[in-house]
Design a protein around this motif. Structure first.
Motif, PDB file in Angstrom:
ATOM      1  N   ILE A 249       0.826  -1.034  -0.045  1.00 17.71           N
ATOM      2  CA  ILE A 249       0.131   0.069   0.062  1.00 17.71           C
ATOM      3  C   ILE A 249       0.787   1.382  -0.069  1.00 17.71           C
ATOM      4  N   PRO A 250       0.907   1.973  -1.020  1.00 19.66           N
ATOM      5  CA  PRO A 250       1.668   3.335  -1.059  1.00 19.66           C
ATOM      6  C   PRO A 250       1.420   4.267   0.013  1.00 19.66           C
ATOM      7  N   ALA A 251       0.110   4.305   0.077  1.00 21.69           N
ATOM      8  CA  ALA A 251      -0.302   5.573   1.261  1.00 21.69           C
ATOM      9  C   ALA A 251      -0.641   4.398   2.525  1.00 21.69           C
ATOM     10  N   TRP A 252       0.242   3.877   2.886  1.00 20.43           N
ATOM     11  CA  TRP A 252       0.409   2.873   4.082  1.00 20.43           C
ATOM     12  C   TRP A 252       0.110   3.799   5.386  1.00 20.43           C
ATOM     13  N   GLN A 253       0.590   5.092   5.390  1.00 20.43           N
ATOM     14  CA  GLN A 253       0.440   5.777   6.646  1.00 20.43           C
ATOM     15  C   GLN A 253      -0.764   6.132   6.781  1.00 20.43           C
ATOM     16  N   THR A 254      -1.607   6.550   5.836  1.00 19.62           N
ATOM     17  CA  THR A 254      -3.044   6.705   5.533  1.00 19.62           C
ATOM     18  C   THR A 254      -3.715   5.630   6.139  1.00 19.62           C
ATOM     19  N   ALA A 255      -3.338   4.296   5.784  1.00 20.62           N
ATOM     20  CA  ALA A 255      -4.033   3.265   6.219  1.00 20.62           C
ATOM     21  C   ALA A 255      -3.779   2.971   7.572  1.00 20.62           C
ATOM     22  N   LEU A 256      -2.592   3.199   8.102  1.00 23.15           N
ATOM     23  CA  LEU A 256      -2.475   3.042   9.752  1.00 23.15           C
ATOM     24  C   LEU A 256      -3.497   4.133  10.549  1.00 23.15           C
ATOM     25  N   ARG A 257      -3.683   5.171  10.126  1.00 17.99           N
ATOM     26  CA  ARG A 257      -4.306   6.239  10.703  1.00 17.99           C
ATOM     27  C   ARG A 257      -5.784   5.531  10.755  1.00 17.99           C
ATOM     28  N   GLU A 258      -6.381   4.906   9.375  1.00 14.37           N
ATOM     29  CA  GLU A 258      -7.642   4.454   9.465  1.00 14.37           C
ATOM     30  C   GLU A 258      -7.742   3.184  10.548  1.00 14.37           C
ATOM     31  N   VAL A 259      -6.713   2.494  10.868  1.00 13.47           N
ATOM     32  CA  VAL A 259      -6.810   1.164  11.704  1.00 13.47           C
ATOM     33  C   VAL A 259      -6.866   1.953  13.105  1.00 13.47           C
ATOM     34  N   ALA A 260      -6.339   3.209  13.480  1.00 14.67           N
ATOM     35  CA  ALA A 260      -5.952   3.664  14.625  1.00 14.67           C
ATOM     36  C   ALA A 260      -7.627   4.246  14.800  1.00 14.67           C
ATOM     37  N   ARG A 261      -8.360   4.712  13.801  1.00 17.05           N
ATOM     38  CA  ARG A 261      -9.633   5.290  13.970  1.00 17.05           C
ATOM     39  C   ARG A 261     -10.707   4.052  14.108  1.00 17.05           C
ATOM     40  N   ALA A 262     -10.446   3.007  13.613  1.00 13.38           N
ATOM     41  CA  ALA A 262     -11.446   1.723  13.792  1.00 13.38           C
ATOM     42  C   ALA A 262     -11.432   1.068  15.074  1.00 13.38           C
ATOM     43  N   LEU A 263     -10.116   1.384  16.011  1.00 10.08           N
ATOM     44  CA  LEU A 263     -10.039   0.609  17.122  1.00 10.08           C
ATOM     45  C   LEU A 263     -10.629   1.506  18.241  1.00 10.08           C
ATOM     46  N   LYS A 264     -10.955   0.734  19.094  1.00 12.09           N
ATOM     47  CA  LYS A 264     -11.582   1.149  20.569  1.00 12.09           C
ATOM     48  C   LYS A 264     -10.515   1.635  21.384  1.00 12.09           C
ATOM     49  N   PRO A 265     -10.630   2.443  22.071  1.00 13.14           N
ATOM     50  CA  PRO A 265      -9.597   3.040  23.129  1.00 13.14           C
ATOM     51  C   PRO A 265      -9.045   1.688  23.784  1.00 13.14           C
ATOM     52  N   GLY A 266      -7.695   1.822  23.914  1.00 14.01           N
ATOM     53  CA  GLY A 266      -6.922   0.583  24.517  1.00 14.01           C
ATOM     54  C   GLY A 266      -6.703  -0.677  23.813  1.00 14.01           C
ATOM     55  N   ALA A 267      -7.333  -0.539  22.615  1.00 20.91           N
ATOM     56  CA  ALA A 267      -7.176  -1.795  21.634  1.00 20.91           C
ATOM     57  C   ALA A 267      -5.837  -1.771  20.780  1.00 20.91           C
ATOM     58  N   ARG A 268      -5.370  -2.972  20.580  1.00 17.35           N
ATOM     59  CA  ARG A 268      -4.015  -3.165  19.855  1.00 17.35           C
ATOM     60  C   ARG A 268      -4.072  -3.462  18.414  1.00 17.35           C
ATOM     61  N   LEU A 269      -3.089  -3.045  17.547  1.00 16.80           N
ATOM     62  CA  LEU A 269      -2.982  -3.735  16.306  1.00 16.80           C
ATOM     63  C   LEU A 269      -1.933  -4.826  16.476  1.00 16.80           C
ATOM     64  N   VAL A 270      -2.027  -5.907  15.882  1.00 18.74           N
ATOM     65  CA  VAL A 270      -1.163  -7.110  15.727  1.00 18.74           C
ATOM     66  C   VAL A 270      -0.398  -7.100  14.443  1.00 18.74           C
ATOM     67  N   SER A 271       0.781  -6.883  14.204  1.00 18.31           N
ATOM     68  CA  SER A 271       1.404  -6.839  13.231  1.00 18.31           C
ATOM     69  C   SER A 271       2.205  -8.228  13.130  1.00 18.31           C
ATOM     70  N   ALA A 272       2.055  -8.949  12.128  1.00 19.67           N
ATOM     71  CA  ALA A 272       2.470 -10.363  12.027  1.00 19.67           C
ATOM     72  C   ALA A 272       3.373 -10.624  10.659  1.00 19.67           C
ATOM     73  N   PHE A 273       4.401 -11.297  10.628  1.00 18.46           N
ATOM     74  CA  PHE A 273       4.995 -11.461   9.363  1.00 18.46           C
ATOM     75  C   PHE A 273       5.933 -12.861   9.393  1.00 18.46           C
ATOM     76  N   TYR A 274       6.416 -13.336   8.494  1.00 15.75           N
ATOM     77  CA  TYR A 274       7.433 -14.315   8.401  1.00 15.75           C
ATOM     78  C   TYR A 274       8.759 -13.605   8.277  1.00 15.75           C
ATOM     79  N   ASP A 275       9.719 -14.209   8.822  1.00 18.68           N
ATOM     80  CA  ASP A 275      10.968 -13.725   9.076  1.00 18.68           C
ATOM     81  C   ASP A 275      12.038 -14.829   8.684  1.00 18.68           C
ATOM     82  N   GLN A 276      13.044 -14.389   7.848  1.00 18.02           N
ATOM     83  CA  GLN A 276      14.236 -15.481   7.640  1.00 18.02           C
ATOM     84  C   GLN A 276      15.624 -14.642   8.357  1.00 18.02           C
TER      85      GLN A 276
END
Ligand SMILES: C[S@@+](CC[C@H](N)C(=O)[O-])C[C@H]1O[C@@H](n2cnc3c(N)ncnc32)[C@H](O)[C@@H]1O
Length: 265
Positions: A117-144
């Motif tokens: 997502i080129p506008a990933w900062q905007t997407a992050l702000r949208e996630v923050a907007r959708a979350l209730k106060p105190g809620a968390r975003l879990v970012s997960a990924f494979y790592d080598q």
């Protein structure tokens, strides 16, 4: 750089086969995400880029419901074929304009999506907007690991030299930003990373075929001639080093989940 997100319609017929969890990994990986986010059985969780439900469908066993947004109708169609009564609700939409109410979710997850997502900062702000106060975003990924096995290293180096590493760069969060992009945007990490380690095997022939068939989205925008150049370079390097194309090599891997609170205010 493109201003368009990478939509996964082209991958729908091979996504689950090529991105599915290695045997035995799904259960621990999903439990780890639920633990990292402190998710409880009554929670409603948002997934950004839900795709075919690889994460959302097993995660639904840990929470009340998973609502997922994606730009690919085809990927979510595949999810619906597999849903079998689980509380997973796909929504067609863009992560940069979530078609969802504010303060609606007890948690959110994102797996392999912000690099698309080129506008990933905007997407992050949208996630923050959708979350209730105190809620968390879990970012997960494979790592080598930084240090690959010798066979893997030979193939990767041959590919990178022939193709050019910058041609494989992401349209969104760059490889260099993977470890820091949330903190860079003011998100606050909650606790240590949750990590599940395991080892996969792959033959050199499979590795080369995946590049030739453009399985990874970073290959989709490369011209045919560049793919041929990269594949030829890998085959030549394997021949030069006496590598048996059918002898599996090990890929030590880990699935990492980190939880973050949105920026305050
Ligand atoms: C690599 S897949 C990951 C899917 C799922 N999270 C998983 O781990 O299997 C990324 C998904 O994000 C979707 N996507 C890309 N850009 C998006 C955007 N701006 N908004 C919503 N979804 C997007 C793609 O269509 C694709 O289905």
């Amino acid at each position: 750089m493109s201003s368009e997100s990478i939509v996964f319609d082209p991958a729908v017929d091979y996504y689950d086969e090529t991105r599915g969890f290695a045997p035995g990994v799904e259960g621990p990986a999903i439990a780890l995400m639920a633990r990292a986010g402190g998710f409880a059985s009554g929670d409603r969780v948002l997934e950004v880029g839900i795709g075919t439900g690889r994460i959302a469908l097993p995660l639904a066993a840990h929470v009340r419901a998973v609502v997922g947004v994606d730009l690919s109708r085809a990927m979510m169609g595949r999810l619906l074929d597999k849903r079998t009564g689980r509380a997973v609700y796909p929504v067609l939409g863009d992560a940069t304009h979530l078609p969802l109410l504010a303060n609606a979710f007890d948690g959110a997850v994102a797996v392999h999506v912000f690099h698309l997502i080129p506008a990933w900062q905007t997407a992050l702000r949208e996630v923050a907007r959708a979350l209730k106060p105190g809620a968390r975003l879990v970012s997960a990924f494979y790592d080598q690991p930084d240090k690959l096995s010798p066979v893997h290293e030979t193939l990767s180096q041959a590919w990178d030299e022939a193709v050019g590493r910058d041609r494989m760069e992401n349209v969104g969060v760059s490889r260099a930003q993977y470890g820091t992009f949330l903190a860079d945007e003011g998100w606050r990490q909650d606790g240590e990373p949750h990590i599940y380690e395991y080892t996969q095997t792959r033959t050199p022939r499979e590795h080369i075929r995946r590049m030739e068939e453009r399985i990874w989205s970073q290959c989709w925008r490369l011209p045919d001639a560049v793919i041929v150049r990269g594949v030829t370079a890998m085959r030549e390097a394997a021949a030069r080093e006496g590598i048996d194309l059918d002898a599996p090599f090990e890929v030590p891997s880990s699935f990492k989940a980190l939880a973050y609170f949105p920026p305050e205010g």
